[in-house]
Motif scaffolding. Structure first.
Motif, short mmCIF file in Angstrom:
data_model
loop_
_atom_site.label_atom_id
_atom_site.label_comp_id
_atom_site.label_asym_id
_atom_site.label_seq_id
_atom_site.Cartn_x
_atom_site.Cartn_y
_atom_site.Cartn_z
N UNK A 115 0.86 -1.18 0.00
CA UNK A 115 0.00 0.00 0.00
C UNK A 115 0.90 1.23 0.00
N UNK A 116 0.48 2.34 -0.61
CA UNK A 116 1.36 3.52 -0.67
C UNK A 116 1.88 3.98 0.68
N UNK A 117 1.09 3.80 1.73
CA UNK A 117 1.55 4.20 3.07
C UNK A 117 1.75 2.98 3.97
N UNK A 118 1.89 1.80 3.35
CA UNK A 118 2.12 0.53 4.04
C UNK A 118 1.04 0.25 5.07
N UNK A 119 -0.20 0.66 4.73
CA UNK A 119 -1.28 0.47 5.70
C UNK A 119 -2.59 0.22 4.96
N UNK A 120 -2.69 -0.95 4.34
CA UNK A 120 -3.91 -1.32 3.67
C UNK A 120 -4.93 -1.93 4.63
N UNK A 121 -6.00 -2.44 4.05
CA UNK A 121 -7.12 -2.98 4.84
C UNK A 121 -6.66 -4.06 5.81
N UNK A 139 -5.59 -7.10 -7.77
CA UNK A 139 -4.97 -6.03 -8.56
C UNK A 139 -3.85 -5.38 -7.74
N UNK A 140 -2.83 -4.91 -8.43
CA UNK A 140 -1.73 -4.21 -7.77
C UNK A 140 -2.13 -2.78 -7.45
N UNK A 141 -1.74 -2.32 -6.27
CA UNK A 141 -2.02 -0.94 -5.86
C UNK A 141 -0.78 -0.08 -5.94
N UNK A 142 0.37 -0.66 -5.63
CA UNK A 142 1.62 0.10 -5.65
C UNK A 142 2.77 -0.86 -5.94
N UNK A 143 3.93 -0.31 -6.29
CA UNK A 143 5.12 -1.13 -6.47
C UNK A 143 5.27 -1.69 -7.86
N UNK A 144 6.42 -2.29 -8.10
CA UNK A 144 6.76 -2.90 -9.37
C UNK A 144 7.28 -4.30 -9.11
N UNK A 145 7.02 -5.19 -10.07
CA UNK A 145 7.49 -6.57 -9.94
C UNK A 145 7.64 -7.19 -11.31
N UNK A 155 6.72 -17.02 -7.67
CA UNK A 155 6.62 -15.74 -6.96
C UNK A 155 7.59 -14.72 -7.54
N UNK A 156 7.27 -13.46 -7.31
CA UNK A 156 8.13 -12.36 -7.70
C UNK A 156 7.95 -11.24 -6.69
N UNK A 157 9.05 -10.69 -6.13
CA UNK A 157 8.91 -9.64 -5.12
C UNK A 157 8.26 -8.38 -5.68
N UNK A 158 7.38 -7.79 -4.91
CA UNK A 158 6.75 -6.51 -5.23
C UNK A 158 7.51 -5.44 -4.46
N UNK A 159 8.12 -4.50 -5.17
CA UNK A 159 9.03 -3.56 -4.55
C UNK A 159 8.63 -2.11 -4.78
N UNK A 160 8.92 -1.28 -3.79
CA UNK A 160 8.81 0.17 -3.90
C UNK A 160 10.16 0.74 -3.46
N UNK A 161 10.88 1.36 -4.39
CA UNK A 161 12.19 1.95 -4.08
C UNK A 161 13.09 0.94 -3.37
N UNK A 162 13.17 -0.27 -3.94
CA UNK A 162 14.01 -1.37 -3.43
C UNK A 162 13.51 -1.97 -2.12
N UNK A 163 12.37 -1.52 -1.60
CA UNK A 163 11.77 -2.13 -0.41
C UNK A 163 10.74 -3.15 -0.85
N UNK A 164 10.85 -4.37 -0.36
CA UNK A 164 9.86 -5.42 -0.68
C UNK A 164 8.64 -5.20 0.19
N UNK A 165 7.50 -4.91 -0.45
CA UNK A 165 6.27 -4.63 0.29
C UNK A 165 5.25 -5.75 0.15
#
Length: 229
Positions: A115-121, A139-145, A155-165
């Motif tokens: 989640x963009x603020x690391x605080x989803x449902x 569906x993806x909300x944020x990050x790239x993989x 599996x494939x890591x979902x990352x935001x600025x090199x952080x696995x979220x």
């Protein structure tokens, strides 16, 4: 329950609260293997704030359904991308109050830390209920993989600025993946393991699939009784 805040917030207040509460999320190994797992789902009525919310509790070892509850209520918050937990959590908490069997773990059709603020449902309800939670979204909300391997379990890591979220997970061969992230009181590896363990014949894990079937079944039944609801 662990009531965290009031729900009558503005979007600006809700964003600030997400940032504050995200610091309370604990991503740790499960304290014990769960025996029961619940799936949760929401169905909104088009052009309306009426919502059907459902929870289905399953026994983890064989995925037998132990209990299912449903509520029809009104969402207290408008649709704002990134703030869906303020719209969806209150109806799900209302359904939770009806459960006789409180599960060891809750799986949601939504996001946790992905989640963009690391605080989803899943994070929001995990803190509110002080319960291990998993987000498993379609569906993806944020990050790239990168695309995961085409076989089940890829599996494939979902990352935001090199952080696995989170993790992109293939639950069936050559079928679109799901987006898995922990919500609270468990780690990413455990979240992925439990999603795969409960995804036997369908793309969706059985807990959230059963919750989806439940809310749509009740919605059709209630709409036939009261078409204007």
């Amino acid at each position: 329950m662990n009531p965290l805040h009031r729900w009558d917030l503005s979007p600006t207040e809700a964003i600030a609260l997400q940032r504050e509460l995200s610091r309370q999320v604990r991503l740790v190994p499960l304290a014990a293997e769960p025996e029961t797992i619940a799936g949760a789902d929401i169905s909104f009525h088009r052009f309306s704030n009426t919502v059907d919310a459902g929870l289905v509790v399953l026994r983890l070892r064989d995925l037998a359904i132990l209990e299912a509850v449903h509520v029809r209520t009104t969402a207290p918050f408008p649709y704002v991308p990134g703030l869906l937990s303020f719209r969806e959590a209150p109806p799900l908490l209302e359904a939770w109050e009806k459960l006789q069997i409180k599960p060891d773990l809750l799986m949601l059709d939504g996001h946790g830390t992905a989640h963009p603020r690391r605080f989803g449902l899943a994070c929001h309800l995990g803190l509110w209920l002080d319960l291990p939670t998993i987000g498993c979204a379609k569906q993806r909300l944020t990050g790239q993989a990168a695309p995961p391997p085409l076989t089940r379990g890829g599996t494939s890591p979902l990352e935001v600025a090199s952080e696995v979220v989170g993790m992109v997970v293939r639950t069936r061969d050559r079928v679109a993946p799901v987006y898995v992230s922990p919500g609270h009181r468990l780690d990413l590896a455990t979240a992925v393991r439990l999603v795969l363990a409960t995804s036997l014949r369908h793309r969706q894990p059985e807990p959230t699939r059963q919750a989806h079937l439940l809310v749509n079944q009740f919605r059709r039944q209630l709409d036939r009784i009261s078409p204007d609801a």
